[in-house]
Motif scaffolding. Structure first.
Motif, PDB file in Angstrom:
ATOM      1  N   ARG A 186       0.842  -1.197   0.000  1.00 20.22           N
ATOM      2  CA  ARG A 186       0.000   0.000   0.000  1.00 20.22           C
ATOM      3  C   ARG A 186       0.877   1.246   0.000  1.00 20.22           C
ATOM      4  N   GLN A 226      -5.014   5.014  -2.636  1.00 19.95           N
ATOM      5  CA  GLN A 226      -4.992   3.585  -2.907  1.00 19.95           C
ATOM      6  C   GLN A 226      -6.078   2.994  -2.035  1.00 19.95           C
ATOM      7  N   ILE A 243      -5.859  -3.140  -1.191  1.00 24.45           N
ATOM      8  CA  ILE A 243      -4.787  -4.035  -1.593  1.00 24.45           C
ATOM      9  C   ILE A 243      -5.438  -5.366  -1.978  1.00 24.45           C
ATOM     10  N   PRO A 246      -3.843  -4.371  -5.376  1.00 23.47           N
ATOM     11  CA  PRO A 246      -3.725  -2.930  -5.183  1.00 23.47           C
ATOM     12  C   PRO A 246      -4.674  -2.202  -6.123  1.00 23.47           C
TER      13      PRO A 246
END
Ligand code: GDP
Length: 432
Positions: free
Chosen positions: A351, A385, A388, A391
């Motif tokens: 991340r 982001q 995950i 991702p």
């Protein structure tokens, strides 16, 4: 993760409050109108919850005049965020601009919170009650500078934000789960048997039931790996009617159950439709991936170069996947699988912090802005982001971004942050 946008007039202390919430001095403390900040979004944590905090001070709305500018900021905030925090300077009280912005925000279907900042001493506390008149509910008195009770505000913020599913869809404990996939006769059983020189046990015989063991625990390079859904491979039921249908079904099941896939390809043959179908399944399922070219022992010395080039051309969809040349028959380079699996999983779990991501993105977009569409220049406001495994980036924009530009961002993102062996998803959220 949910997004909170912070809006307010210049100089009310938005950035100081953002810093206070973040618990560090990362945001630029410079509430000068027109000052562009290179970072606008950050990760925030409170009470075990994670959210993205967006400081709209960096958005430079096109509108002229302070009131219009702040209103435009609020509009963008409402459109992109899951909740909005309006910051008012309690030492000044509600100004005409604050009232205009409140009017905009009251139209929002999303939660809006009101922070009365600069309540540096108790004398100002009484005054904050007058802010109820803005129609945004309870004003939270805070002093960003002195840290007054931002805890209450944060409690209210996390309560207002929608809850999000946690990362990943399975528990992360125990051995990492590997799917060994590839077309029939590519060498899956052979490879498993080769690795099985070190198979410790066949697992998943659930106590008290009579299900077949489906997974194999394999010791590789000092770690234990769970090769999922290997029962069919071990039994070698082959070439019966419908074998192909079952093979494809098995592939899908194995991929879904795994975190990372070893896609076995036949190095002695050109890539086939079937190979590409398996690869597509892995990418679409969002699993990490290692490409293993099996039967390398059959490839002529002098053909190897041409072979590699030909295969690369066929694998443009997964330029990020690591390639290992092996022979399940001789055992050649089979040892290289474990490090490749580890790298892929590390990327899959990786991340990039929101602040770092936005610092990088601002530079990238300044240098190469998105292509103009319909006479309009789409702006990328910020990015996070969002997840995950795999991702997943979310770009918050003022307009549609072409697929080519999204791929460009993905490529640059990989150049900067790595992610070898893992798919990366780039989603765009356009403000309405
Ligand atoms: P699966 O259907 O993917 O499980 O493939 P198998 O493991 O049954 O292998 C199919 C055939 O390819 C068998 O005859 C294997 O002996 C052969 N094979 C598997 N791996 C290799 C290899 O690395 N080199 C060579 N020369 N033959 C292999």
């Amino acid at each position: 993760q949910p997004v909170l946008a912070v809006v307010g007039r210049p100089n009310v202390g938005k950035s100081t409050l953002v810093n206070r919430i973040l618990g560090r001095r990362e945001a630029v403390v410079q509430d000068v109108p027109g000052v562009t900040r290179d970072r606008v979004a950050y990760d925030a944590f409170w009470a075990g919850r994670r959210f993205t905090l967006v400081d709209t001070g960096g958005w430079e709305p096109d509108a002229t005049g302070l009131q219009a500018a702040v209103a435009a900021q609020a509009e963008m905030a409402m459109a992109t965020a899951d909740a909005v925090l309006l910051v008012i300077d309690a030492s000044v009280g509600a100004t005409a601009t604050d009232e205009a912005v409140s009017k905009v925000l009251r139209r929002s279907k999303k939660p809006v919170l009101l922070a009365a900042n600069k309540v540096d001493d108790d004398r100002l506390l009484a005054d904050t009650a007058s802010l109820w008149s803005l129609g945004l509910g309870e004003p939270y008195p805070v002093s960003a500078l002195h840290g007054r009770s931002s805890g209450d505000l944060l409690d209210a913020i996390v309560k207002a934000l929608p809850s999000m599913p946690r990362d990943g869809d399975r528990a992360t404990t125990g051995p990492r789960r590997v799917a060994l996939v590839g077309k029939p006769n590519v060498g899956k059983s052979s490879l498993l048997n080769k690795l099985s020189g070190e198979v410790r046990s066949v697992v998943d015989s659930v106590a008290g039931t009579t299900v077949d063991p489906v997974d194999s625990l394999v010791e590789l390079d000092g770690d234990t790996w769970r090769f999922v859904d290997t029962a069919g491979l071990r039994k070698r039921v082959n070439s019966a009617n419908g074998a192909e249908y079952y093979a494809s079904l098995r592939t899908k099941t194995a991929i879904d159950a795994a975190e990372v896939a070893i896609v076995l390809l036949d190095a002695a043959e050109p890539l086939s439709e079937q190979d590409l179908r398996v690869l597509t399944m892995v990418v679409e399922a969002g699993r990490a991936c290692v490409l293993a070219f099996n039967k390398w022992d059959l490839v002529d010395e002098d053909r190897r170069h041409a072979m590699v080039r030909e295969l690369d051309r066929g694998l443009v969809r997964v330029p990020w996947a690591e390639k290992v040349n092996i022979s399940a028959l001789t055992g050649r380079s089979v040892r290289k699988l474990a490090p490749a699996l580890r790298t892929a999983l590390k990327s899959w779990d990786q991340r990039v912090p929101t602040g770092q991501l936005n610092g990088w993105l601002a530079d990238l977009i300044a240098a190469t802005p998105p292509p103009v569409r319909g006479g309009k220049q789409p702006k990328v406001l910020f990015a996070t982001q969002a997840g995950i495994r795999p991702p997943t980036l979310v770009l918050f924009t003022t307009g549609f971004l072409e697929a080519g530009y999204r791929r460009f961002i993905e490529r640059k993102f990989r150049e900067r942050f790595g992610f070898e062996g893992s798919p990366v998803r780039v989603n765009v959220r356009v403000r309405e």
